[in-house]
Scaffold this motif. Structure first.
Motif, PDB file in Angstrom:
ATOM      1  N   LEU A  27       0.825  -1.205   0.000  1.00 21.33           N
ATOM      2  CA  LEU A  27       0.000   0.000   0.000  1.00 21.33           C
ATOM      3  C   LEU A  27       0.858   1.253   0.000  1.00 21.33           C
ATOM      4  CD1 LEU A  27      -2.773  -1.070   2.534  1.00 21.33           C
ATOM      5  CD2 LEU A  27      -3.042  -0.773   0.066  1.00 21.33           C
ATOM      6  N   PHE A  28       1.965   1.206   0.759  1.00 20.97           N
ATOM      7  CA  PHE A  28       2.837   2.383   0.829  1.00 20.97           C
ATOM      8  C   PHE A  28       3.508   2.650  -0.518  1.00 20.97           C
ATOM      9  CE2 PHE A  28       7.082   4.205   1.513  1.00 20.97           C
ATOM     10  CZ  PHE A  28       6.722   5.427   2.061  1.00 20.97           C
ATOM     11  N   PHE A  29       4.080   1.600  -1.130  1.00 22.69           N
ATOM     12  CA  PHE A  29       4.762   1.801  -2.413  1.00 22.69           C
ATOM     13  C   PHE A  29       3.771   2.127  -3.531  1.00 22.69           C
ATOM     14  CE2 PHE A  29       8.150  -0.726  -0.277  1.00 22.69           C
ATOM     15  CZ  PHE A  29       9.150   0.231  -0.372  1.00 22.69           C
ATOM     16  N   ALA A  30       2.552   1.603  -3.417  1.00 19.44           N
ATOM     17  CA  ALA A  30       1.519   1.994  -4.378  1.00 19.44           C
ATOM     18  C   ALA A  30       1.214   3.477  -4.235  1.00 19.44           C
ATOM     19  CB  ALA A  30       0.249   1.168  -4.161  1.00 19.44           C
ATOM     20  N   MET A  37      -3.758  -0.663  -8.600  1.00 23.71           N
ATOM     21  CA  MET A  37      -4.287  -1.853  -9.259  1.00 23.71           C
ATOM     22  C   MET A  37      -3.197  -2.871  -9.581  1.00 23.71           C
ATOM     23  SD  MET A  37      -6.830   0.220 -11.836  1.00 23.71           S
ATOM     24  CE  MET A  37      -7.301  -1.224 -12.789  1.00 23.71           C
ATOM     25  N   LEU A  38      -1.981  -2.400  -9.841  1.00 22.44           N
ATOM     26  CA  LEU A  38      -0.916  -3.294 -10.279  1.00 22.44           C
ATOM     27  C   LEU A  38       0.044  -3.705  -9.168  1.00 22.44           C
ATOM     28  CD1 LEU A  38      -0.026  -1.601 -13.707  1.00 22.44           C
ATOM     29  CD2 LEU A  38      -1.524  -3.563 -13.299  1.00 22.44           C
ATOM     30  N   ILE A  39       0.207  -2.865  -8.146  1.00 18.44           N
ATOM     31  CA  ILE A  39       1.173  -3.154  -7.086  1.00 18.44           C
ATOM     32  C   ILE A  39       0.564  -3.968  -5.956  1.00 18.44           C
ATOM     33  CG2 ILE A  39       2.650  -2.112  -5.319  1.00 18.44           C
ATOM     34  CD1 ILE A  39       3.186   0.191  -7.230  1.00 18.44           C
ATOM     35  N   VAL A  40      -0.642  -3.615  -5.512  1.00 19.87           N
ATOM     36  CA  VAL A  40      -1.291  -4.329  -4.411  1.00 19.87           C
ATOM     37  C   VAL A  40      -1.740  -5.701  -4.911  1.00 19.87           C
ATOM     38  CG1 VAL A  40      -3.160  -4.316  -2.729  1.00 19.87           C
ATOM     39  CG2 VAL A  40      -2.016  -2.179  -3.346  1.00 19.87           C
ATOM     40  N   LYS A  41      -1.286  -6.747  -4.246  1.00 18.08           N
ATOM     41  CA  LYS A  41      -1.498  -8.113  -4.720  1.00 18.08           C
ATOM     42  C   LYS A  41      -2.973  -8.469  -4.852  1.00 18.08           C
ATOM     43  CE  LYS A  41      -0.256 -12.921  -3.735  1.00 18.08           C
ATOM     44  NZ  LYS A  41       0.445 -13.846  -2.799  1.00 18.08           N
ATOM     45  N   ASN A  42      -3.790  -8.108  -3.857  1.00 20.28           N
ATOM     46  CA  ASN A  42      -5.208  -8.468  -3.892  1.00 20.28           C
ATOM     47  C   ASN A  42      -5.917  -7.877  -5.112  1.00 20.28           C
ATOM     48  OD1 ASN A  42      -4.792  -9.796  -1.524  1.00 20.28           O
ATOM     49  ND2 ASN A  42      -5.785  -8.286  -0.215  1.00 20.28           N
ATOM     50  N   TYR A  43      -5.601  -6.632  -5.418  1.00 20.26           N
ATOM     51  CA  TYR A  43      -6.187  -6.007  -6.605  1.00 20.26           C
ATOM     52  C   TYR A  43      -5.673  -6.683  -7.872  1.00 20.26           C
ATOM     53  CZ  TYR A  43      -7.844  -2.131  -3.682  1.00 20.26           C
ATOM     54  OH  TYR A  43      -8.480  -1.373  -2.733  1.00 20.26           O
ATOM     55  N   ARG A  44      -4.372  -6.961  -7.893  1.00 15.70           N
ATOM     56  CA  ARG A  44      -3.763  -7.567  -9.071  1.00 15.70           C
ATOM     57  C   ARG A  44      -4.363  -8.943  -9.368  1.00 15.70           C
ATOM     58  NH1 ARG A  44       1.058  -7.048  -7.424  1.00 15.70           N
ATOM     59  NH2 ARG A  44       1.528  -9.209  -6.827  1.00 15.70           N
ATOM     60  N   ALA A  78      -7.331 -10.009  -8.374  1.00 12.12           N
ATOM     61  CA  ALA A  78      -8.731  -9.837  -8.771  1.00 12.12           C
ATOM     62  C   ALA A  78      -8.851  -9.436 -10.241  1.00 12.12           C
ATOM     63  CB  ALA A  78      -9.397  -8.794  -7.882  1.00 12.12           C
ATOM     64  N   ILE A  79      -7.963  -8.546 -10.687  1.00 13.94           N
ATOM     65  CA  ILE A  79      -8.010  -8.088 -12.080  1.00 13.94           C
ATOM     66  C   ILE A  79      -7.642  -9.218 -13.038  1.00 13.94           C
ATOM     67  CG2 ILE A  79      -6.939  -6.533 -13.761  1.00 13.94           C
ATOM     68  CD1 ILE A  79      -6.629  -4.516 -11.458  1.00 13.94           C
ATOM     69  N   SER A  80      -6.556  -9.955 -12.708  1.00  8.61           N
ATOM     70  CA  SER A  80      -6.156 -11.070 -13.564  1.00  8.61           C
ATOM     71  C   SER A  80      -7.233 -12.151 -13.592  1.00  8.61           C
ATOM     72  CB  SER A  80      -4.824 -11.656 -13.091  1.00  8.61           C
ATOM     73  OG  SER A  80      -4.933 -12.151 -11.765  1.00  8.61           O
ATOM     74  N   GLY A  81      -7.899 -12.383 -12.438  1.00 10.61           N
ATOM     75  CA  GLY A  81      -8.988 -13.351 -12.387  1.00 10.61           C
ATOM     76  C   GLY A  81     -10.162 -12.933 -13.258  1.00 10.61           C
ATOM     77  N   PHE A  82     -10.463 -11.635 -13.252  1.00  9.52           N
ATOM     78  CA  PHE A  82     -11.557 -11.126 -14.078  1.00  9.52           C
ATOM     79  C   PHE A  82     -11.294 -11.374 -15.552  1.00  9.52           C
ATOM     80  CE2 PHE A  82     -13.033  -7.634 -16.776  1.00  9.52           C
ATOM     81  CZ  PHE A  82     -14.408  -7.721 -16.606  1.00  9.52           C
ATOM     82  N   PHE A  83     -10.061 -11.085 -16.006  1.00  9.02           N
ATOM     83  CA  PHE A  83      -9.744 -11.280 -17.417  1.00  9.02           C
ATOM     84  C   PHE A  83      -9.682 -12.757 -17.788  1.00  9.02           C
ATOM     85  CE2 PHE A  83      -8.209  -6.855 -17.085  1.00  9.02           C
ATOM     86  CZ  PHE A  83      -8.851  -6.333 -18.194  1.00  9.02           C
ATOM     87  N   ARG A  84      -9.237 -13.602 -16.845  1.00  7.50           N
ATOM     88  CA  ARG A  84      -9.227 -15.044 -17.119  1.00  7.50           C
ATOM     89  C   ARG A  84     -10.651 -15.559 -17.282  1.00  7.50           C
ATOM     90  NH1 ARG A  84      -4.991 -15.419 -13.271  1.00  7.50           N
ATOM     91  NH2 ARG A  84      -6.518 -16.009 -11.671  1.00  7.50           N
ATOM     92  N   ASN A  85     -11.539 -15.141 -16.383  1.00 11.65           N
ATOM     93  CA  ASN A  85     -12.938 -15.562 -16.475  1.00 11.65           C
ATOM     94  C   ASN A  85     -13.598 -15.036 -17.744  1.00 11.65           C
ATOM     95  OD1 ASN A  85     -12.746 -16.868 -13.999  1.00 11.65           O
ATOM     96  ND2 ASN A  85     -13.486 -15.098 -12.842  1.00 11.65           N
ATOM     97  N   TYR A  86     -13.273 -13.803 -18.100  1.00 15.71           N
ATOM     98  CA  TYR A  86     -13.821 -13.216 -19.323  1.00 15.71           C
ATOM     99  C   TYR A  86     -13.377 -14.003 -20.550  1.00 15.71           C
ATOM    100  CZ  TYR A  86     -14.613  -9.848 -23.092  1.00 15.71           C
ATOM    101  OH  TYR A  86     -15.001  -9.247 -24.268  1.00 15.71           O
ATOM    102  N   LYS A  87     -12.105 -14.434 -20.533  1.00 17.75           N
ATOM    103  CA  LYS A  87     -11.569 -15.197 -21.656  1.00 17.75           C
ATOM    104  C   LYS A  87     -12.249 -16.562 -21.751  1.00 17.75           C
ATOM    105  CE  LYS A  87      -7.207 -16.688 -23.709  1.00 17.75           C
ATOM    106  NZ  LYS A  87      -5.717 -16.741 -23.534  1.00 17.75           N
ATOM    107  N   VAL A  88     -12.496 -17.196 -20.589  1.00 21.70           N
ATOM    108  CA  VAL A  88     -13.149 -18.506 -20.570  1.00 21.70           C
ATOM    109  C   VAL A  88     -14.573 -18.387 -21.089  1.00 21.70           C
ATOM    110  CG1 VAL A  88     -14.064 -20.310 -19.063  1.00 21.70           C
ATOM    111  CG2 VAL A  88     -11.744 -19.446 -18.711  1.00 21.70           C
ATOM    112  N   VAL A  89     -15.312 -17.371 -20.636  1.00 24.02           N
ATOM    113  CA  VAL A  89     -16.681 -17.154 -21.098  1.00 24.02           C
ATOM    114  C   VAL A  89     -16.728 -16.912 -22.593  1.00 24.02           C
ATOM    115  CG1 VAL A  89     -18.669 -15.602 -20.946  1.00 24.02           C
ATOM    116  CG2 VAL A  89     -17.484 -16.330 -18.863  1.00 24.02           C
TER     117      VAL A  89
END
Length: 286
Positions: free
Chosen positions: A203-206, A258-265, A267-278
């Motif tokens: 969070l600090f480095f972000a 969005m890119l530095i904090v792991k939880n956000y990263r 979640a975003i990668s999961g969203f695009f993976r799910n979108y690709k599968v759909v």
């Protein structure tokens, strides 16, 4: 974060509506917008142009509050500092910055005949615009009188001094609370779990990265323009670079978190993976 998001959305909409241009010529520093063939009146555009400048000033306060917020969260004093209605007092700080910044330009650095005469030829040459086609605010420090001698305009000096104070206080808050936050996280890492330290560090480095973006895109160009205005240095169309950097700031600003904090990263990668599968499943008719 929600407060900042809404602020940047409003800032972006205002930028699209007004489409301001930053222009420097000798000791003149203008923020102007073309009011020619617009759906709004020239007076309305003049107000919106000053409001746009106020939003820029508000961002200076926003950066400072962001670092202070991060520090209070890291030290565990967030709930006390922002308890109850206190949070609204903190949220009022950026608008206060904006009101002071925008009002200083609107009332101290508005259009006048001397400035119109001085910018008439540069505007026509660089933008093919006449002074009656634009609305603008901006300081004109070294004004030429009827005898050809130069005089220092007190209103312009006062306006720039006010903006320098706001800019300086924002820098001070960022450096002070950023340093304190880093020191606390370093001590915190010795007495808590590695997972907690990792999250605080992310969070600090972000936050640091997120602050470097407006510093590079907004504060440094603004400081350069102010300095060149005082030095009577003509930047010409090079000053237009700041128009571009200010415009892209709201789009780039959320990326560090969005890119530095792991939880956000994740979640975003999961969203695009799910979108690709759909998408693949739809193509396959599944």
């Amino acid at each position: 974060m929600i407060y900042i998001s809404w602020f940047e959305i409003a800032y972006s909409i205002l930028d699209v509506v007004v489409s301001p241009i930053v222009f420097s010529h000798n000791s003149i520093f203008l923020v102007f917008a073309s009011a020619k063939d617009k759906f709004l009146s020239k007076f309305t555009f003049s107000i919106l142009n000053s409001v746009y400048c106020g939003f820029f000033g508000s961002s200076m306060g926003m950066f400072a509050i962001h670092f202070m917020n991060r520090y209070f969260i890291a030290t565990g004093s967030f709930s006390q500092t922002f308890k109850g209605n206190r949070i609204f007092l903190w949220m009022f700080i950026p608008p206060i910055y904006g009101i002071i910044w925008g009002s200083s330009l609107h009332f101290l650095c508005g259009p006048n005949e001397k400035l119109n005469r001085e910018i008439e030829y540069p505007l026509l040459t660089a933008f093919d615009l006449k002074t009656e086609d634009i609305v603008y605010v901006g300081p004109y420090i070294y004004q030429k009188n009827l005898n050809g001698a130069y005089e220092i305009d007190q209103n312009s000096v006062i306006a720039i001094a006010i903006m320098w104070c706001l800019l300086g206080s924002s820098f001070f808050a960022i450096i002070y609370f950023g340093t304190r936050c880093h020191i606390h996280i370093s001590k915190f890492s010795k007495t808590t779990s590695s997972q907690g330290v990792s999250l605080q560090s992310q969070l600090f480095f972000a936050l640091v990265t997120q602050t470097m973006i407006p510093v590079v895109l907004m504060q440094i160009p603004c400081a350069i323009l102010f300095t060149c205005t005082f030095l009577n240095t003509n930047l010409g169309q090079l000053s237009g670079i700041s128009t571009i950097t200010i415009a892209i700031f709201p789009a780039i600003d959320p990326l560090p978190t969005m890119l530095i904090v792991k939880n956000y990263r994740v979640a975003i990668s999961g969203f695009f993976r799910n979108y690709k599968v759909v998408k693949v499943e739809r193509r396959a008719g599944i």
